[in-house]
Scaffold this active site. Structure first.
Site: not given
Length: 647
Positions: A237-238, A460
């Site tokens: 992955p980057p 939330e």
């Protein structure tokens, strides 16, 4: 006699000196060319000339017709007169020829000539009147050549500008466009990165250690008849440190390191990419043992023949073909190793991946808990941190972060501490930095109506309540209704780092994700658009369960995932229309079932949900401690989760 110091710098030759000398010579020749060009004559007027004629002082008048000038020669006895005192011609160049004494300019040639002849005739003078014309050959030549000189000068100027002012090296000049743009890191000049600078990546470092050993002592391997790998492909992955690892290999081996990106081969001119590949390998062979590092190789290494609808000859394919030829062509005894990095290995050409070219693939994964701690230690060296800072806590707070993400967290924490006027970076600064990077910048001045704020608080709180009640849902860390980035509220969880995921774990996570919309339904009996990101997340999870992981009973043990990535280019689905209907129905069934489950949980704990939402409206930010006061200890909480309670 004292010897000249070897450190004395001699003046460097400059081509502009030649241009200056030529210019001076041209000016001098132009100045001194023509008759009288080196003489300084006394000026006079036509009326004074008439007077000199009548007095019998003039021996000869030389009329220059093309410049409308006349030069006057006096008789020797006339020079003794008081009127002509000091008119001896002054010549810059000594000469024995007779020189004029006066010069004048006149208007119309015919009138001037008639007046002179009339005066001579009336006074019966013996003055000679001659006519001539002067030509400046050099001036005429310059006027003829000036347009060509200007054109050539402009062309040279443009060429120098295109070559970066003449200092861009061989790769920058227009006539050397086929030269490689690789940047050379020489072991004698450049500061080297070593494995000590690379935290974590233990498995990857072990893989590349053999390459380092070969470059240091190749005889150890070749003496037994073995062949050293020609290339290694770093995949991951980057931000996981692929480029840093390649630099560390060169630093440990202490060999020249040619670094460039895959896009450096791409140019608008035909054949340039292949030419640069040839030049790159030629330079590497000349400096062998050496390492060639091609970052983002997918720019030229993409599989050939895909999506070439035009039928044209693709320049990128020609570059790839040349790269394949070079990697096959140079022998194993040249001591040149090719390293490449990409995060899209699935789209690379199969010929590039075969044995004999990139012999091995080294997967550079996201760091685990222990490796994240090591990465924090590296990036915290230049930062003044609090003595009580716990690196284990920071490592646990950053699951899924890459090395680049952790470096960003450390830098952001230092900036936050400096903004607050602190002398050292403490734990809260790092928590704020993680929130800033994950959620975005706080927008406390965003205009939100009380009704919207209440809806966000219950939304939330619904996430927090459902996740607290489910065993496999990620444990809560913090909930806020302060807008961040594009979100109006956010909940932070600490996901368990799993290598495999079971269906019940995915279903619990989906149920917790739908807890926000379920809370709106339970409390207000209305739903809103605030659950967009939640719906997107659960839809992707349900689709993955059905079409990728084979976790659905109706579809069975089938997957429609194409690891090569080529299926994305097709216009047809890998399943029939009947199967598509079944897939859509199963995805919807999974999501709706978890939605009803979330509603049921919240209805059973409606009073606790309301209490949590009211506390969230009051404080705007609540932590794990607040949930424990309302719900009590989480019955299936693990020991490591208990350590993450925020103060």
């Amino acid at each position: 006699m004292a010897k000249e110091s070897p450190n004395t710098k001699k003046p460097r030759f400059n081509s502009y000196w030649i241009y200056a000398v030529i210019l001076i010579v041209i000016i001098a020749m132009n100045y001194f060319s023509g008759s009288g060009g080196w003489q300084k004559l006394s000026p006079t007027t036509p009326s004074e000339l008439q007077e000199y004629l009548k007095n019998g002082d003039v021996e000869k008048i030389l009329i220059i017709t093309n410049t409308r000038q006349a030069k006057v020669f006096l008789k020797p006895e006339a020079l003794a007169k008081e009127a002509h005192k000091g008119v001896e011609s002054k010549s810059f160049i000594p000469t024995s020829a007779k020189t004029p004494h006066y010069e004048l300019k006149f208007g119309d040639l015919q009138n001037f000539e008639n007046e002179l002849k009339e005066t001579v005739k009336e006074n019966n003078l013996d003055t000679e009147i001659e006519f001539t014309s002067e030509s400046n050959l050099l001036g005429d030549l310059l006027l003829t050549l000036l347009p060509f000189i200007l054109i050539i000068g402009i062309w040279i100027f443009l060429m120098r500008r295109m070559s970066g002012g003449g200092s861009g090296g061989a790769g920058a000049q227009i006539f050397n466009i086929g030269k490689s743009k690789a940047k050379l890191f020489d072991e004698k000049i450049n500061t080297r990165v070593t494995f000590k600078d690379v935290a974590g990546l233990e498995g990857a470092k072990e893989e590349v250690q053999e390459i380092v050993e070969f470059l240091k002592s190749p005889e150890k391997y070749t003496s037994l008849g073995g062949k050293i790998p020609k290339g290694a492909l770093l995949v991951g992955p980057p931000g996981t440190g692929k480029t840093l690892l390649a630099k560390a290999v060169a630093g440990e081996a202490k060999v020249p390191f040619f670094s460039l990106s895959g896009s450096d081969f791409v140019e608008m001119f035909v054949g340039v990419g292949a030419s640069r590949v040839r030049d790159l390998f030629k330079q590497a062979k000349d400096k062998s043992p050496a390492i060639i590092f091609i970052d983002e190789i997918d720019a030229i290494g993409r599989a050939r023949g895909k999506n070439n609808f035009t039928g044209s000859n693709d320049e990128r394919e020609n570059t790839l073909n040349q790269l394949l030829t070079e990697m096959d062509g140079f022998g194993t005894n040249t001591n040149v190793i090719v390293l490449a990095a990409t995060n899209r290995a699935d789209i690379l050409d199969k010929a590039l991946m075969r044995a004999g070219r990139f012999d091995r693939q080294i997967y550079v994964d996201l760091p685990d808990l222990r490796e994240r701690k090591e990465i924090f230690e590296v990036h915290l060296r230049p930062i003044k941190t609090s003595e009580t800072l716990d690196l284990d806590f920071l490592a646990k707070q950053t699951p899924g972060f890459s090395g680049a993400d952790i470096a960003n967290v450390c830098n952001e924490a230092a900036l936050i501490a400096a903004r607050n006027g602190k002398k050292a970076v403490d734990r809260q600064d790092f928590l704020d930095a993680v929130d800033r990077i994950v959620g975005g910048l706080e927008k406390k001045n965003k205009i939100i109506t009380p009704e919207e704020k209440k809806t966000i608080a219950y939304h939330e709180a619904g996430h927090a309540t459902v996740s607290w009640m489910l065993e496999h849902a990620a444990p809560l860390v913090k909930v806020t209704i302060v807008p961040r980035g594009q979100s109006l509220g956010a909940a932070w969880y600490l996901p368990e780092e799993r290598l495999i995921v079971r269906p019940e774990q995915m279903l619990d996570e989906m149920c917790a994700t739908l807890g926000g919309r379920a809370a709106e339904k339970v409390i207000f009996d209305k739903i809103s658009t605030g659950a967009l990101s939640d719906l997107e997340k659960v839809t992707k999870q349900a689709k993955a369960m059905v079409t990728i992981y084979g976790l659905n009973d109706k579809i069975g043990n089938l997957t429609y995932y194409d690891s090569s990535g080529q299926g994305d280019y097709g216009f047809t689905k890998p399943y029939s229309e009947e199967t598509a209907l079944v897939i859509d129905k199963e995805i919807s069934t999974i999501i709706e079932k978890q939605y009803k489950r979330a509603i049921s949980l919240l209805e059973d704990n409606k009073d606790k949900l309301t209490e949590l939402a009211e506390r969230l409206l009051d404080k705007e930010v609540i932590f794990k401690d607040d949930l424990e006061k309302i719900f009590g200890k989480r019955p299936f909480e693990k020991e490591e989760e208990q350590e993450l309670t925020e103060n």
